[in-house]
Design a protein around this motif. Structure first.
Motif, PDB file in Angstrom:
ATOM      1  N   ASP A   1      45.015  33.040 119.948  1.00 51.73           N
ATOM      2  CA  ASP A   1      45.343  32.985 118.526  1.00 51.73           C
ATOM      3  C   ASP A   1      46.712  32.312 118.358  1.00 51.73           C
ATOM      4  N   SER A   2      47.150  32.181 117.113  1.00 53.24           N
ATOM      5  CA  SER A   2      48.373  31.411 116.862  1.00 53.24           C
ATOM      6  C   SER A   2      49.592  32.005 117.552  1.00 53.24           C
ATOM      7  N   TRP A   3      49.572  33.266 117.839  1.00 52.85           N
ATOM      8  CA  TRP A   3      50.731  33.884 118.494  1.00 52.85           C
ATOM      9  C   TRP A   3      50.628  33.816 120.002  1.00 52.85           C
ATOM     10  N   GLY A   4      49.530  33.220 120.480  1.00 50.28           N
ATOM     11  CA  GLY A   4      49.391  33.107 121.924  1.00 50.28           C
ATOM     12  C   GLY A   4      48.710  34.321 122.524  1.00 50.28           C
ATOM     13  N   ASN A   5      48.190  35.207 121.682  1.00 46.60           N
ATOM     14  CA  ASN A   5      47.422  36.339 122.221  1.00 46.60           C
ATOM     15  C   ASN A   5      46.055  35.835 122.646  1.00 46.60           C
ATOM     16  N   LEU A   6      45.556  36.407 123.727  1.00 53.32           N
ATOM     17  CA  LEU A   6      44.239  36.018 124.214  1.00 53.32           C
ATOM     18  C   LEU A   6      43.210  36.965 123.598  1.00 53.32           C
ATOM     19  N   VAL A   7      42.152  36.366 123.037  1.00 54.43           N
ATOM     20  CA  VAL A   7      41.121  37.195 122.401  1.00 54.43           C
ATOM     21  C   VAL A   7      39.787  36.923 123.088  1.00 54.43           C
ATOM     22  N   LEU A   8      39.104  37.991 123.444  1.00 52.81           N
ATOM     23  CA  LEU A   8      37.715  37.871 123.894  1.00 52.81           C
ATOM     24  C   LEU A   8      36.863  38.521 122.817  1.00 52.81           C
ATOM     25  N   ARG A   9      35.928  37.721 122.278  1.00 52.94           N
ATOM     26  CA  ARG A   9      35.013  38.256 121.267  1.00 52.94           C
ATOM     27  C   ARG A   9      33.621  38.155 121.863  1.00 52.94           C
ATOM     28  N   ALA A  10      32.937  39.256 121.918  1.00 55.38           N
ATOM     29  CA  ALA A  10      31.604  39.258 122.547  1.00 55.38           C
ATOM     30  C   ALA A  10      30.571  39.748 121.550  1.00 55.38           C
ATOM     31  N   SER A  11      29.475  39.019 121.462  1.00 53.28           N
ATOM     32  CA  SER A  11      28.362  39.419 120.596  1.00 53.28           C
ATOM     33  C   SER A  11      27.759  40.710 121.135  1.00 53.28           C
ATOM     34  N   TYR A  12      27.245  41.543 120.228  1.00 49.88           N
ATOM     35  CA  TYR A  12      26.551  42.748 120.689  1.00 49.88           C
ATOM     36  C   TYR A  12      25.278  42.364 121.434  1.00 49.88           C
ATOM     37  N   LEU A  13      24.877  41.107 121.284  1.00 49.96           N
ATOM     38  CA  LEU A  13      23.671  40.648 121.977  1.00 49.96           C
ATOM     39  C   LEU A  13      24.020  39.826 123.222  1.00 49.96           C
ATOM     40  N   ALA A  14      25.280  39.868 123.622  1.00 51.51           N
ATOM     41  CA  ALA A  14      25.719  39.057 124.759  1.00 51.51           C
ATOM     42  C   ALA A  14      25.051  39.514 126.052  1.00 51.51           C
ATOM     43  N   CYS A  15      25.008  38.600 127.022  1.00 51.97           N
ATOM     44  CA  CYS A  15      24.525  38.965 128.349  1.00 51.97           C
ATOM     45  C   CYS A  15      25.394  40.122 128.850  1.00 51.97           C
TER      46      CYS A  15
ATOM     47  N   VAL B   1      25.473  43.071 128.040  1.00 49.45           N
ATOM     48  CA  VAL B   1      25.658  44.198 127.116  1.00 49.45           C
ATOM     49  C   VAL B   1      24.532  45.181 127.358  1.00 49.45           C
ATOM     50  N   ASP B   2      24.893  46.447 127.385  1.00 51.58           N
ATOM     51  CA  ASP B   2      23.944  47.504 127.670  1.00 51.58           C
ATOM     52  C   ASP B   2      23.782  48.332 126.400  1.00 51.58           C
ATOM     53  N   THR B   3      22.568  48.332 125.845  1.00 52.44           N
ATOM     54  CA  THR B   3      22.343  49.087 124.611  1.00 52.44           C
ATOM     55  C   THR B   3      21.513  50.314 124.910  1.00 52.44           C
ATOM     56  N   ARG B   4      22.070  51.457 124.590  1.00 50.99           N
ATOM     57  CA  ARG B   4      21.317  52.697 124.816  1.00 50.99           C
ATOM     58  C   ARG B   4      21.493  53.610 123.638  1.00 50.99           C
ATOM     59  N   GLU B   5      20.433  54.302 123.348  1.00 50.65           N
ATOM     60  CA  GLU B   5      20.389  55.190 122.190  1.00 50.65           C
ATOM     61  C   GLU B   5      21.593  56.130 122.160  1.00 50.65           C
ATOM     62  N   HIS B   6      21.897  56.748 123.306  1.00 48.87           N
ATOM     63  CA  HIS B   6      22.891  57.825 123.280  1.00 48.87           C
ATOM     64  C   HIS B   6      24.314  57.352 123.534  1.00 48.87           C
ATOM     65  N   THR B   7      24.469  56.222 124.231  1.00 47.77           N
ATOM     66  CA  THR B   7      25.853  55.797 124.517  1.00 47.77           C
ATOM     67  C   THR B   7      26.325  54.717 123.552  1.00 47.77           C
ATOM     68  N   GLY B   8      25.403  54.138 122.804  1.00 47.24           N
ATOM     69  CA  GLY B   8      25.784  53.027 121.944  1.00 47.24           C
ATOM     70  C   GLY B   8      25.741  51.721 122.714  1.00 47.24           C
ATOM     71  N   ILE B   9      26.469  50.732 122.237  1.00 47.02           N
ATOM     72  CA  ILE B   9      26.451  49.418 122.860  1.00 47.02           C
ATOM     73  C   ILE B   9      27.651  49.343 123.783  1.00 47.02           C
ATOM     74  N   GLN B  10      27.425  48.946 125.019  1.00 46.08           N
ATOM     75  CA  GLN B  10      28.535  48.941 125.967  1.00 46.08           C
ATOM     76  C   GLN B  10      28.627  47.615 126.717  1.00 46.08           C
ATOM     77  N   LEU B  11      29.859  47.248 127.006  1.00 49.13           N
ATOM     78  CA  LEU B  11      30.080  46.035 127.806  1.00 49.13           C
ATOM     79  C   LEU B  11      31.252  46.304 128.734  1.00 49.13           C
ATOM     80  N   MET B  12      31.030  46.005 130.000  1.00 48.32           N
ATOM     81  CA  MET B  12      32.089  46.210 130.982  1.00 48.32           C
ATOM     82  C   MET B  12      32.803  44.870 131.191  1.00 48.32           C
ATOM     83  N   VAL B  13      34.089  44.865 130.906  1.00 44.72           N
ATOM     84  CA  VAL B  13      34.867  43.621 131.015  1.00 44.72           C
ATOM     85  C   VAL B  13      36.062  43.859 131.925  1.00 44.72           C
ATOM     86  N   TRP B  14      36.363  42.848 132.709  1.00 46.74           N
ATOM     87  CA  TRP B  14      37.581  42.880 133.521  1.00 46.74           C
ATOM     88  C   TRP B  14      38.490  41.760 133.051  1.00 46.74           C
ATOM     89  N   PHE B  15      39.719  42.129 132.755  1.00 48.92           N
ATOM     90  CA  PHE B  15      40.707  41.085 132.490  1.00 48.92           C
ATOM     91  C   PHE B  15      41.459  40.856 133.788  1.00 48.92           C
TER      92      PHE B  15
END
Ligand code: NAG
Ligand code: NAG
Ligand code: NAG
Ligand code: NAG
Length: 747
Positions: free
Chosen positions: A85-99, A101-115
């Motif tokens: 972004d303009s301040w030099g912050n790094l942003v990762l935006r991931a679709s809920y439908l991204a590769c 992504v794990d969707t489960r009724e009880h845990t919600g939508i989850q994505l494991m990311v490593w920075f």
């Protein structure tokens, strides 16, 4: 709506160890405040503070198929967007439908990311995040125009309910859905004229297997209930369509698949506005057609549009508050955002030495409609808009209130990337840390909208403030200041100079007091409050160390005044009158403005000094003499003396002294020339009032002779001269021998 329940989670030791085997890494928990995770309108957001970014960095995602680095290519196919972004912050935006992504009724939508951050020493540090967002309510068709990809997901058509009792008679093929995908076909259509080289050709159609489509950059998959297509811009089967003057990038695609015994087809077309935004006066303008023809079948029920920034939709109230505008004109939705408005970011630059600003805003726009095919389509666009830098002069505001005794100026308004390095006042550069010590105040004034200004306060009498006397007790204070500012992160430097004045009638002029002593005049000078502005003159002589020395003055100085003692007959003293009461002398003290030479004030101290004997030669050939006849033994009666012309007798007398005042061309005065001087000589003699004149030799006063004389230059200015009779002998000599007088002072 999306109550985000996100946490930075330290993963189980085991999986950390596994990962560390895969790539050399040191898992660690990031410093507080450097990471921000959010759920916003169908996306995971992970923001890494600019201050935390190393020499190189990347994101890895972890799914069932392992750990993958988010490369540009993978990002577009898999539904990730990485941006600074303009301040030099790094942003990762991931679709809920991204590769991954794990969707489960009880845990919600989850994505494991490593920075993964690569420090200067090439050591990699990994920070794990388990991003979790609540389950999403999808509309039948969702279209996403991301910065780096287009995505469409549609609800799978539900096959008609099979008739009761048929299930067991005609069991469906026992195939996993995954396996069934091999039979899927996709048909791309490119209308005539959409591509220049195909102007004349009819609609071009191309049928591909999923595998073939995947190889061309089309990611097609399905979840339990939805079918998904995602691809980057400018893909092989995309074409550009101009609608109402706006370029749309379109992919027209139909997906054919089999479910149980039935063959289904689904339209998964997608269209996104390619409009980059333009400046419209002070607004950034972005447009999109209200109806996107490639995505519409049959009559349209418009279900409204909403806008937002940074992935957040805004209420109508906030939109109005921030000055945004959203209008429909000839079927085109126009979104306007004022330069600098809240929600965007102002970035500072130095262009050709001038401070400049650019403005960027991450526009988020959603429109919804229903048509013959889909009861509801939600179409979303993420569009980064920015302006080129333009000069923007910082504003200096003069808040000086004379009564408060100091200069008070603000410089601003600056976005957070500007900071003040130092301030130069007159010729002295003051680092901020040292300002307080020097009696200056520099404060940062923060504003609620994240901008700030700087406030500088300098007392009027500060040595770095210049002062100029204007006359009439007015003085002008001038503060000449240069602010030196830095722009982060590249430390570009720019300066802003200004000069602020304030006129005040606050000058206390020097004040003189005088008194007389026996042999001196004592003058006390109170300095006032603008000491250096004045030259003090005693008569025609400037009061300087030389004058003090040669005039035999004595000087006594205190903080706010000094006293000068001027001896009788010394330089600077003027003489007005000589009488038997004494010699009337004065010292005229004048206060001059050193710059203009104007006399600001004059003070005259007069004193009458007692004298026994004195001779004064006036410039107009006049002489005044006081003689003391008590020096003769026995004392001579002053009534019995006269000048060479016996008719010239004293003008005044007391018991022992007589005063003669006469013109030098009278009273028997003898005139002669000696060298370059004109000399006048006369004498006081014994001349009894009653004749006859006593016998010489026998009379004690016969030899009383008091020579008098004046000497003037033959060619030149005559000045007043005073002679003391330090050694004023009873002379037996005749007049005109040599000049017997001791010169005391030239007035
Ligand atoms: C499709 O999605 C499933 C999970 O729903 C996933 O296992 C599979 O790898 C995906 N296929 C492709 C080609 O990405
Ligand atoms: C921020 O607030 C300051 C002070 O109220 C104002 O002068 C400035 O214009 C505002 N900036 C923006 C970008 O709104
Ligand atoms: C003032 O700040 C500028 C920018 O950081 C720097 O180059 C300069 O040396 C500073 N001057 C002094 C006297 O500290
Ligand atoms: C600043 O304020 C002072 C005091 O109100 C005023 O006398 C002066 O003219 C102002 N303007 C400038 C440019 O200094």
């Amino acid at each position: 709506m999306f109550s985000s329940v996100l946490a930075v989670v330290l993963i189980k030791m085991l999986s950390i160890l596994l990962l560390c085997v895969l790539s050399v890494c040191v898992p660690s928990k990031g410093p507080v405040g450097m990471f921000r995770t959010e759920c916003r309108d169908g996306h995971f957001w992970l923001t890494v503070g600019s201050g935390f970014l190393g020499r190189m960095f990347r994101f890895d995602t972890e799914g069932r198929s392992g750990v993958h680095t988010v490369s540009d290519q993978r990002a577009a196919i898999c539904g990730y967007t990485m941006l600074l972004d303009s301040w030099g912050n790094l942003v990762l935006r991931a679709s809920y439908l991204a590769c991954d992504v794990d969707t489960r009724e009880h845990t919600g939508i989850q994505l494991m990311v490593w920075f993964v951050n690569k420090e200067a020493n090439d050591e990699e540090t990994s920070y794990p995040f388990l991003l979790t967002c609540p389950l999403q309510q999808w509309s039948p068709r969702e279209i996403m125009c991301e910065e780096n990809y287009m995505e469409v997901s549609v609800k799978k058509p539900i096959p008609p309910v099979v008739q009761k009792g048929q299930e067991w008679m005609t069991p469906p093929p026992k195939r996993s859905e995954q396996g069934g995908m091999k039979e899927w076909r996709v048909v791309f259509r490119i209308p005539p004229g959409a591509q220049e080289d195909m102007m004349s050709t009819p609609v071009r159609e191309q049928t591909l297997t999923l595998m073939e489509a995947e190889q061309l950059g089309y990611h097609i998959n399905f979840t339990g209930s939805r079918i998904l297509l995602r691809c980057g811009y400018s893909s092989p089967f995309s074409y550009v369509l101009k609608v109402k003057g706006i370029d749309l990038e379109v992919i027209s695609i139909t997906i054919f698949y089999r479910y149980q015994w039935t063959l289904f087809k689904v339209d998964a077309s997608v269209a996104c506005s390619l409009y980059k935004g333009t400046m419209d006066g002070t607004y950034i303008l972005w447009s999109i057609p209200q109806i996107l023809p490639p995505l519409v079948q049959g009559p349209v029920r418009n279900q409204g549009a909403r806008m937002g920034v940074g992935g957040r939709l805004l209420s109508a109230c906030l939109i109005q508050q921030r000055g945004y505008k959203m209008e429909v004109r000839d079927g085109v939705v126009e979104v306007r955002i004022p330069f600098g408005a809240v929600g965007g970011q102002i970035k500072s630059h130095v262009m050709a030495g001038r401070y400049s600003q650019s403005y960027s805003v991450d526009l988020f726009y959603v429109q919804q409609w229903g048509d013959a095919q889909w009861t509801l389509t939600r179409h979303r666009s993420f569009r980064p808009l920015w302006t080129t830098p333009s000069p923007h002069s910082p504003r200096l505001v003069n808040l000086t209130v004379p009564e408060e005794g100091d200069f008070s100026v603000t410089l601003g308004v600056f976005p957070p990337d500007v900071s003040l390095a130092n301030v130069t006042i007159a010729t002295l550069t003051v680092p901020l840390a040292g300002a307080e010590e020097l009696g200056l105040r520099v404060t940062q004034v923060p504003f609620p909208n994240g901008t700030h200004a700087y406030l500088l306060q300098v007392p009027f009498p500060h040595p770095l403030v210049s002062q100029k006397y204007l006359g009439g007790k007015y003085r002008r204070y001038t503060l000449a200041v240069t602010f030196t500012l830095l722009i982060s992160p590249h430390r570009e430097v720019f300066t802003h100079s200004a000069s602020v004045v304030c006129d005040l009638q606050d000058v206390v002029l020097p004040r003189v007091e005088g008194r007389c002593t026996d042999k001196t005049m004592k003058l006390t000078l109170h300095r006032g409050n603008m000491d250096t502005q004045w030259a003090i003159f005693f008569g025609n002589h400037r009061l300087e160390p030389d004058l003090v020395e040669f005039g035999g003055y004595s000087l006594e100085a205190a903080d706010d005044y000094f006293t000068v003692e001027v001896p009788l007959y010394s330089l600077g003293m003027a003489y007005e009158d000589l009488s038997l009461q004494g010699l009337l002398a004065n010292v005229a003290v004048s206060v001059l403005d050193v710059e203009t030479g104007a006399v600001e004030q004059t003070f005259i101290q007069r004193c009458t000094f007692h004298v026994r004997e004195l001779m004064v030669c006036l410039p107009n050939s006049w002489m005044v003499v006081v003689v003391d006849t008590a020096r003769v033994v026995p004392p001579l009666d002053p009534r019995d003396i006269a000048l060479l012309d016996p008719s010239c007798r004293p003008k005044e007398m007391d018991r022992t002294r007589a005063l003669f005042s006469f013109s030098l061309d009278s009273c028997g005065t003898i005139q002669g020339v000696e060298g370059k001087d004109l000399v006048y000589v006369n004498e006081v003699r014994y001349m009894p009032r009653y004749l006859p004149i006593p016998q010489p030799f026998f009379h004690p006063f016969y030899y009383y002779r008091q020579p008098l004389g004046c000497r003037y230059p033959l060619n030149g200015t005559r000045t007043l001269a005073i002679y003391q009779s330090r050694l004023w002998p009873l002379s037996r000599t005749r007049p005109s021998q040599h000049n017997p007088f001791v010169r005391a002072e030239r007035g």
